[in-house]
Design an enzyme around this catalytic site. Structure first.
Site, PDB file in Angstrom:
ATOM      1  N   GLU A  61      18.164 -31.616  28.133  1.00 33.84           N
ATOM      2  CA  GLU A  61      17.705 -31.873  26.759  1.00 33.84           C
ATOM      3  C   GLU A  61      16.561 -30.929  26.429  1.00 33.84           C
ATOM      4  O   GLU A  61      15.698 -30.684  27.281  1.00 33.84           O
ATOM      5  CB  GLU A  61      17.181 -33.310  26.638  1.00 33.84           C
ATOM      6  CG  GLU A  61      18.204 -34.368  26.879  1.00 33.84           C
ATOM      7  CD  GLU A  61      17.604 -35.748  26.706  1.00 33.84           C
ATOM      8  OE1 GLU A  61      17.767 -36.323  25.629  1.00 33.84           O
ATOM      9  OE2 GLU A  61      16.937 -36.229  27.640  1.00 33.84           O
ATOM     10  N   LYS A 115      30.592 -42.233  24.616  1.00 30.99           N
ATOM     11  CA  LYS A 115      30.787 -40.882  24.063  1.00 30.99           C
ATOM     12  C   LYS A 115      32.253 -40.476  24.211  1.00 30.99           C
ATOM     13  O   LYS A 115      32.870 -40.742  25.243  1.00 30.99           O
ATOM     14  CB  LYS A 115      29.885 -39.879  24.800  1.00 30.99           C
ATOM     15  CG  LYS A 115      28.402 -40.028  24.451  1.00 30.99           C
ATOM     16  CD  LYS A 115      27.568 -38.980  25.166  1.00 30.99           C
ATOM     17  CE  LYS A 115      26.091 -39.253  25.010  1.00 30.99           C
ATOM     18  NZ  LYS A 115      25.493 -38.789  23.772  1.00 30.99           N
ATOM     19  N   HIS A 135      24.981 -46.012  26.773  1.00 30.03           N
ATOM     20  CA  HIS A 135      25.671 -45.423  25.618  1.00 30.03           C
ATOM     21  C   HIS A 135      26.493 -44.188  25.991  1.00 30.03           C
ATOM     22  O   HIS A 135      27.391 -43.790  25.261  1.00 30.03           O
ATOM     23  CB  HIS A 135      24.700 -45.149  24.462  1.00 30.03           C
ATOM     24  CG  HIS A 135      23.855 -43.925  24.632  1.00 30.03           C
ATOM     25  ND1 HIS A 135      22.735 -43.901  25.423  1.00 30.03           N
ATOM     26  CD2 HIS A 135      23.962 -42.680  24.118  1.00 30.03           C
ATOM     27  CE1 HIS A 135      22.194 -42.698  25.378  1.00 30.03           C
ATOM     28  NE2 HIS A 135      22.916 -41.937  24.592  1.00 30.03           N
ATOM     29  N   LYS A 172      13.910 -32.947  30.554  1.00 27.99           N
ATOM     30  CA  LYS A 172      13.432 -32.784  29.176  1.00 27.99           C
ATOM     31  C   LYS A 172      12.842 -31.386  29.061  1.00 27.99           C
ATOM     32  O   LYS A 172      12.385 -30.818  30.065  1.00 27.99           O
ATOM     33  CB  LYS A 172      12.324 -33.794  28.879  1.00 27.99           C
ATOM     34  CG  LYS A 172      12.729 -35.235  29.072  1.00 27.99           C
ATOM     35  CD  LYS A 172      13.331 -35.797  27.824  1.00 27.99           C
ATOM     36  CE  LYS A 172      13.579 -37.286  27.958  1.00 27.99           C
ATOM     37  NZ  LYS A 172      14.635 -37.750  27.054  1.00 27.99           N
ATOM     38  N   LYS A 188      19.356 -50.670  27.967  1.00 33.19           N
ATOM     39  CA  LYS A 188      18.596 -50.211  29.106  1.00 33.19           C
ATOM     40  C   LYS A 188      17.132 -50.057  28.708  1.00 33.19           C
ATOM     41  O   LYS A 188      16.876 -49.982  27.518  1.00 33.19           O
ATOM     42  CB  LYS A 188      19.161 -48.916  29.665  1.00 33.19           C
ATOM     43  CG  LYS A 188      18.991 -47.713  28.724  1.00 33.19           C
ATOM     44  CD  LYS A 188      19.500 -46.479  29.364  1.00 33.19           C
ATOM     45  CE  LYS A 188      18.433 -45.715  30.082  1.00 33.19           C
ATOM     46  NZ  LYS A 188      17.680 -44.770  29.251  1.00 33.19           N
ATOM     47  N   HIS A 194      23.033 -42.852  33.164  1.00 36.53           N
ATOM     48  CA  HIS A 194      23.996 -41.927  32.564  1.00 36.53           C
ATOM     49  C   HIS A 194      24.661 -40.994  33.592  1.00 36.53           C
ATOM     50  O   HIS A 194      25.870 -40.849  33.614  1.00 36.53           O
ATOM     51  CB  HIS A 194      23.326 -41.071  31.488  1.00 36.53           C
ATOM     52  CG  HIS A 194      22.586 -41.875  30.447  1.00 36.53           C
ATOM     53  ND1 HIS A 194      23.026 -43.094  30.007  1.00 36.53           N
ATOM     54  CD2 HIS A 194      21.446 -41.631  29.755  1.00 36.53           C
ATOM     55  CE1 HIS A 194      22.181 -43.571  29.088  1.00 36.53           C
ATOM     56  NE2 HIS A 194      21.216 -42.699  28.926  1.00 36.53           N
ATOM     57  N   ASP A 205      15.283 -42.982  33.926  1.00 33.91           N
ATOM     58  CA  ASP A 205      15.711 -42.907  32.531  1.00 33.91           C
ATOM     59  C   ASP A 205      17.138 -42.357  32.405  1.00 33.91           C
ATOM     60  O   ASP A 205      17.884 -42.787  31.535  1.00 33.91           O
ATOM     61  CB  ASP A 205      14.734 -42.010  31.763  1.00 33.91           C
ATOM     62  CG  ASP A 205      15.031 -41.962  30.276  1.00 33.91           C
ATOM     63  OD1 ASP A 205      15.247 -43.037  29.687  1.00 33.91           O
ATOM     64  OD2 ASP A 205      15.055 -40.844  29.699  1.00 33.91           O
TER      65      ASP A 205
HETATM   66  C1  BG6 Z   1      18.473 -42.335  26.604  1.00 31.61           C
HETATM   67  C2  BG6 Z   1      17.211 -41.895  27.268  1.00 31.61           C
HETATM   68  O1  BG6 Z   1      19.104 -43.325  27.355  1.00 31.61           O
HETATM   69  O2  BG6 Z   1      19.347 -41.225  26.470  1.00 31.61           O
HETATM   70  C3  BG6 Z   1      16.553 -40.768  26.504  1.00 31.61           C
HETATM   71  O3  BG6 Z   1      16.320 -42.990  27.347  1.00 31.61           O
HETATM   72  C4  BG6 Z   1      17.530 -39.647  26.288  1.00 31.61           C
HETATM   73  O4  BG6 Z   1      15.398 -40.298  27.178  1.00 31.61           O
HETATM   74  C5  BG6 Z   1      18.828 -40.172  25.689  1.00 31.61           C
HETATM   75  O5  BG6 Z   1      16.921 -38.704  25.413  1.00 31.61           O
HETATM   76  C6  BG6 Z   1      19.870 -39.084  25.643  1.00 31.61           C
HETATM   77  O6  BG6 Z   1      20.953 -39.542  24.906  1.00 31.61           O
HETATM   78  P1  BG6 Z   1      21.884 -38.524  24.137  1.00 31.61           P
HETATM   79  O7  BG6 Z   1      22.981 -39.368  23.579  1.00 31.61           O
HETATM   80  O8  BG6 Z   1      21.032 -37.869  23.097  1.00 31.61           O
HETATM   81  O9  BG6 Z   1      22.350 -37.543  25.170  1.00 31.61           O
END
Ligand code: BG6
Length: 515
Positions: free
Chosen positions: A234, A200, A196, A358, A166, A258, A253
């Site tokens: 986050e 998980k 991704h 964030k 992505k 996600h 993003d």
């Molecule tokens: C990414 C985003 O796809 O996922 C990031 O671009 C984000 O901004 C990240 O921080 C979060 O992934 P994870 O696995 O740390 O929750």
């Protein structure tokens, strides 16, 4: 990158694993070092790699095989879930990693790749699966795939796959264009679009929890469920990704991919089988059923925010607008919350609240399913001081588990009811560190299983869901950014979005037990 004629040491392999070449465009970049190579190394240690396996990194840094391996080792030592590499194992594993320095725009690079492949095929005396991994900026994807295609490197459709990271497009139109471009060169079955989150453990477990138990599915609908909250919070800021993030923002993003994937897994109908297309069909049905947010409703159904300065662990952190490569008057959102409805029999009238940001108060991601109140309250009011509705909480990260909150009688001479938790905590049940999402996903690509990858129609359907919000936000830049301090839970309006319906945002506490 010249490979020696003498036999390379065989790396330990899984019985029956398909021989495979992993060709990474952007091999010297951050993703390779942080995620891809540590994931492949762990797969090697866990004996999932085939005997005939190699990695070819392609980048524009002046590296050779030796310096490239050194660069990757640093990444393993820093980012692998197993910590520092074992020197003996690393030596063995890294002996099949090569590097070629090249310009993606030049035909010459693709000829080098071709001769590398031929050499390996001769050495192995077979034709392996070839995986082209696009760990590159989006503008290179089309170019690389066209060049691969023109050189005939993707001719064998059965054993050639591409993996695309992505962001997949920047809006519906660009995603459609990219899908069209890719399908000139590849069949859909060859394209693995990574999200991704789908790799998980706790996310994959949503499928197991829902469809391997008879207990919950009868309750999994509008008759019993009151509302659902999905939070991905986050504490980090945008780190050094200002240039990318300025074009993206939280909606593109995180929500487009996600969070909408989490929602699809929670809301999908039971699949008939666990084949890639059946699971993805059921998920895309959900995205299609999401009620379009009308442009006049965007303000009522969504909230955006941008972080200002704040304090985290006693240290002052910058505001978003002070971050590197961010314009001082930026109107990019670092927080987004949405209220969505799914128009189908199962979910009519059940609101889904999604939020992500964030520099939030904590790192925590969870899904909270709140059940409807009991139909009649027979207990006297003084028995109910600590009454809480039934909830099911799926901890995605860092708390990994599932908690069921229900009411119980507090021991004692009086009838006092309070909420108690039935808790499944990964750490209490399983030992060891679970595989990283990338390990699962890379293995799936090698095995040709696309279940956990995004299909073209899913990506487009997800863009369609957020498109009215994107448009409205872009046409009406926020006048009050920054509107939340770092280390808080986002703008006040986010609370109002959900409070209007009589709810509060749920935060999974650090321990799995619910307050
Ligand atoms: C990414 C985003 O796809 O996922 C990031 O671009 C984000 O901004 C990240 O921080 C979060 O992934 P994870 O696995 O740390 O929750």
């Amino acid at each position: 990158m010249k490979t020696k004629k003498k036999k390379v040491p065989e790396i330990s392999s899984a019985p029956g694993a398909q021989s495979c070449m992993f060709i990474i465009f952007g091999g010297s970049g951050d993703l390779s070092r942080r995620k891809l190579i540590p994931a492949l190394y762990n797969l090697y240690l866990d004996k999932f790699l085939p005997a005939d396996f190699c990695v070819l990194g392609i980048g524009n840094h002046q590296e050779n095989d030796i310096s490239f391996r050194r660069h990757l080792l640093e990444g393993i030592n820093k980012f692998s879930r197993r910590g520092k590499a074992n020197p003996k194992e690393w030596k063995k594993f890294s002996s099949v990693i090569y590097y070629v320095n090249g310009d993606f725009t030049k035909k010459d690079l693709y000829h080098k790749i071709e001769s590398f492949q031929k050499e390996k095929e001769e050495q192995w005396k077979l034709k392996p699966a070839v995986i082209y991994y696009f760990a590159v900026a989006p503008m290179f994807i089309e170019l690389i795939s066209e060049n691969l295609c023109a050189t005939g490197l993707t001719r064998d459709r059965l054993r050639t796959r591409i993996v695309v990271e992505k962001p997949f497009g920047n809006d519906l139109e660009s995603a459609r264009e990219l899908n069209d471009d890719l399908t000139h060169c590849f069949k859909e079955e060859q394209i693995y679009r990574i999200d991704h989150y789908l790799g998980k453990e706790t996310v994959q477990n949503i499928l197991a929890f829902r469809f391997a138990n008879a207990l919950f599915e009868p309750l999994w609908n509008r008759n019993y469920i009151d509302h659902i909250q999905i939070t991905v919070a986050e504490q980090i800021g945008i780190e050094n990704r200002g240039s990318y993030y300025e074009q993206a923002g939280a909606l593109r993003d995180m929500i487009q991919n996600h969070l909408l994937q989490l929602l699809s897994l929670i809301a999908m109908e039971p699949p008939i089988s666990f084949t890639a297309d059946e699971v993805r069909n059921r998920k895309v049905d959900v995205l299609h059923a999401i009620r379009p947010v009308h442009k006049d409703e965007v303000q009522r159904m969504s909230v955006r925010g941008q972080y200002g300065e704040g304090w985290i662990d006693g240290k002052k952190v910058k505001s978003y607008r002070q971050e590197k490569n961010v314009v001082p008057e930026s109107s990019t959102e670092t927080f987004a919350a949405l209220k969505l409805h799914i128009d189908n029999w199962r979910w009519q009238d059940v609101p889904f609240y999604l939020r992500t940001g964030k520099r939030m108060g904590e790192n925590t991601s969870s899904i909270m399913i709140q059940f409807r109140p009991i139909p009649h309250q027979a207990f006297p009011s003084d028995a109910l001081e600590n009454w809480q509705q039934n909830r099911l909480i799926i901890g995605i990260q860092p708390q990994m588990g599932i908690t069921l909150r229900f009411q119980a009688k507090r021991p004692g001479l009086k009838m006092l009811i309070n909420g108690v938790d039935m808790v499944f905590n990964y750490a209490d049940v399983y030992s060891g560190v679970p595989p990283e999402a990338y390990e699962t996903l890379l293995l799936d690509v090698m095995e040709g299983d696309a279940t956990l990858f995004m299909r073209a129609d899913q990506v487009e359907a997800a863009w369609k869901v957020i498109e009215p919000v994107i448009e409205s936000w872009e046409n009406n830049p926020s006048l009050n950014f920054p509107n939340y301090a770092a280390n808080t839970w986002g703008p006040e309006l986010a609370e109002a979005l959900i409070a209007r319906d009589g709810y509060h945002w749920f935060v999974l506490p650090k321990q799995q037990n619910v307050p």
